[in-house]
Design a protein around this motif. Structure first.
Motif, PDB file in Angstrom:
ATOM      1  N   UNK A 233       0.796  -1.228   0.000  1.00 24.48           N
ATOM      2  CA  UNK A 233       0.000   0.000   0.000  1.00 24.48           C
ATOM      3  C   UNK A 233       0.829   1.280   0.000  1.00 24.48           C
ATOM      4  N   UNK A 234       2.084   1.195   0.363  1.00 23.43           N
ATOM      5  CA  UNK A 234       2.903   2.403   0.406  1.00 23.43           C
ATOM      6  C   UNK A 234       3.072   2.956  -1.011  1.00 23.43           C
ATOM      7  N   UNK A 235       2.995   4.261  -1.195  1.00 22.41           N
ATOM      8  CA  UNK A 235       3.159   4.839  -2.546  1.00 22.41           C
ATOM      9  C   UNK A 235       4.534   4.488  -3.124  1.00 22.41           C
ATOM     10  N   UNK A 236       4.582   4.338  -4.440  1.00 21.49           N
ATOM     11  CA  UNK A 236       5.863   3.970  -5.070  1.00 21.49           C
ATOM     12  C   UNK A 236       6.915   5.056  -4.898  1.00 21.49           C
ATOM     13  N   UNK A 237       6.476   6.310  -4.717  1.00 20.56           N
ATOM     14  CA  UNK A 237       7.448   7.394  -4.507  1.00 20.56           C
ATOM     15  C   UNK A 237       8.226   7.216  -3.206  1.00 20.56           C
ATOM     16  N   UNK A 238       7.699   6.392  -2.302  1.00 25.30           N
ATOM     17  CA  UNK A 238       8.407   6.147  -1.043  1.00 25.30           C
ATOM     18  C   UNK A 238       9.797   5.578  -1.308  1.00 25.30           C
ATOM     19  N   UNK A 239       9.936   4.747  -2.319  1.00 25.06           N
ATOM     20  CA  UNK A 239      11.181   4.003  -2.510  1.00 25.06           C
ATOM     21  C   UNK A 239      12.321   4.892  -2.991  1.00 25.06           C
ATOM     22  N   UNK A 240      12.087   5.748  -3.981  1.00 24.41           N
ATOM     23  CA  UNK A 240      13.194   6.621  -4.401  1.00 24.41           C
ATOM     24  C   UNK A 240      13.468   7.696  -3.354  1.00 24.41           C
ATOM     25  N   UNK A 241      12.407   8.166  -2.661  1.00 23.90           N
ATOM     26  CA  UNK A 241      12.636   9.141  -1.585  1.00 23.90           C
ATOM     27  C   UNK A 241      13.454   8.525  -0.458  1.00 23.90           C
ATOM     28  N   UNK A 242      13.199   7.258  -0.180  1.00 25.78           N
ATOM     29  CA  UNK A 242      13.910   6.584   0.904  1.00 25.78           C
ATOM     30  C   UNK A 242      15.359   6.298   0.525  1.00 25.78           C
ATOM     31  N   UNK A 243      15.573   5.734  -0.655  1.00 24.62           N
ATOM     32  CA  UNK A 243      16.934   5.356  -1.069  1.00 24.62           C
ATOM     33  C   UNK A 243      17.819   6.587  -1.228  1.00 24.62           C
ATOM     34  N   UNK A 244      17.260   7.690  -1.731  1.00 20.45           N
ATOM     35  CA  UNK A 244      18.056   8.889  -1.994  1.00 20.45           C
ATOM     36  C   UNK A 244      17.851   9.971  -0.937  1.00 20.45           C
ATOM     37  N   UNK A 245      17.375   9.589   0.232  1.00 17.81           N
ATOM     38  CA  UNK A 245      17.263  10.510   1.361  1.00 17.81           C
ATOM     39  C   UNK A 245      18.659  10.969   1.776  1.00 17.81           C
ATOM     40  N   UNK A 246      18.793  12.250   2.119  1.00 18.98           N
ATOM     41  CA  UNK A 246      20.107  12.803   2.492  1.00 18.98           C
ATOM     42  C   UNK A 246      20.690  12.126   3.720  1.00 18.98           C
ATOM     43  N   UNK A 247      19.843  11.554   4.577  1.00 24.54           N
ATOM     44  CA  UNK A 247      20.322  10.845   5.764  1.00 24.54           C
ATOM     45  C   UNK A 247      20.579   9.369   5.505  1.00 24.54           C
TER      46      UNK A 247
END
Length: 345
Positions: A233-247
């Protein structure tokens, strides 16, 4: 220096007597024989008794003055010659490259006192070498020495799934590929990858490999899922935001990323009664070159399993042009890596 040399040479010129290659000989009619009536060819040594002491003295005085003037002018001429090749202010010193060490060794033999010359340049090269070494040590700081972020600070940023058991790595098939079998966060993990890829961040208990020929990489990452969501159910945008998060660890340990998005998403296992939900995603993103000007289009596949409220992911990436070639070797390698990924099984 040029003016003094000109004055010295001018003083010499005023004292040089006129020297003739042939000296005229006075011959009286009475002393001539019949054979002497023909034309006589005279040389400087055929003086026929003419006193030549004056000419000899003139030549001695000339040679003496030339020698004296040369001795006076020599320091000026040598000084100009020595300084002519010493100004090396245009040489690069940054980076402390081995070639700079060679230049430094050559310049140490030359004496100089003013700025921009040999001695000053040697000091600059030595300073540049030290600075480069300091920069290299700073770049080698491990993850354990960097600030540790709390769970609140990390949020949903993807970090390394930490190795908790030394892996076994064995060549398979024709030994072109190897199989990694170990454990992360206490979970068994397995995947295949090209045998000649180089492992990075072993000291940080992370799994990262790189193809040194083209920069293709793989990571094993973990990202907490947002509350009240699951892998389906998590939006697909979660994955690139998570992998490329500054932290996240992908960014924190060397990759500079510009724009990014998740372009495709496929649920491989969506049954909530299954042991693990399984999802495959394609990520499009840009990496930024070292000078901050050029961007490089890249593509990546993320193969994700949900375990205990977190997404455990194999993320493998390649150059966008190579990735889009469906029958290309690089695309086949990325597909092989993510297809072989297993965790918790």
């Amino acid at each position: 220096i040029s003016l003094l040399a000109t004055i010295a040479l001018a003083s010499i010129a005023t004292t040089i007597p006129t020297v003739h290659c042939f000296q005229p000989v006075a011959i009286t009619r009475s002393s001539r024989t019949k054979q002497d009536d023909s034309i006589r060819h005279l040389s400087p040594n055929a003086n026929d008794g003419v006193d030549n002491d004056g000419g000899t003295n003139n030549r001695r005085q000339f040679l003496s003055k030339v020698t004296t003037a040369a001795a006076v002018a020599a320091p000026f001429l040598l000084s100009a010659s020595a300084n002519a090749g010493i100004d090396v202010s245009g040489l690069r010193v940054e980076g402390g490259a081995p070639s700079n060490g060679v230049v430094a060794a050559q310049l140490k033999g030359l004496s100089s006192t003013d700025s921009g010359t040999a001695a000053a340049r040697v000091r600059e090269i030595q300073t540049g070498t030290v600075s480069a070494a300091e920069r290299q040590r700073a770049a080698g700081v491990t993850a354990a020495q960097r600030p540790v972020l709390s769970e609140e600070e990390l949020g949903s940023a993807a970090v390394y799934a930490r190795v908790t058991r030394p892996p076994s790595i064995n060549a398979i098939g024709l030994k072109i590929n190897s199989r990694y079998a170990g454990a992360v966060d206490g979970l068994p993990v397995q995947f295949d990858f090209p045998t000649d890829w180089l492992q990075l961040d072993r000291a940080n208990n992370g799994i990262q490999y790189v193809d040194q020929r083209n920069g293709n990489k793989l990571y094993v990452l973990k990202a907490p899922l947002p509350p009240d969501t699951n892998l389906a159910t998590v939006p697909k945008s979660f994955f690139d935001d998570s992998i490329f998060d500054a932290n996240g660890d992908v960014i924190r340990f060397g990759t500079v990323v510009g724009g990014h998005k998740t372009s495709k998403s496929t649920m491989i296992q969506s049954d909530p009664n299954a042991a693990y939900l399984h999802r495959r995603l394609q990520l499009n993103y840009e990496t930024v070159s070292g000078n901050g000007v050029q961007t490089i289009e890249r593509r990546g596949l993320a193969d994700a399993y949900e375990i205990d409220g977190a997404a455990y992911m194999m993320f493998a990436s390649a150059n966008a042009v190579k990735f889009e070639k469906k029958d290309g070797a690089e695309r086949a390698t990325i597909d092989m890596i993510v297809d072989s990924f297993r965790i918790g099984q």
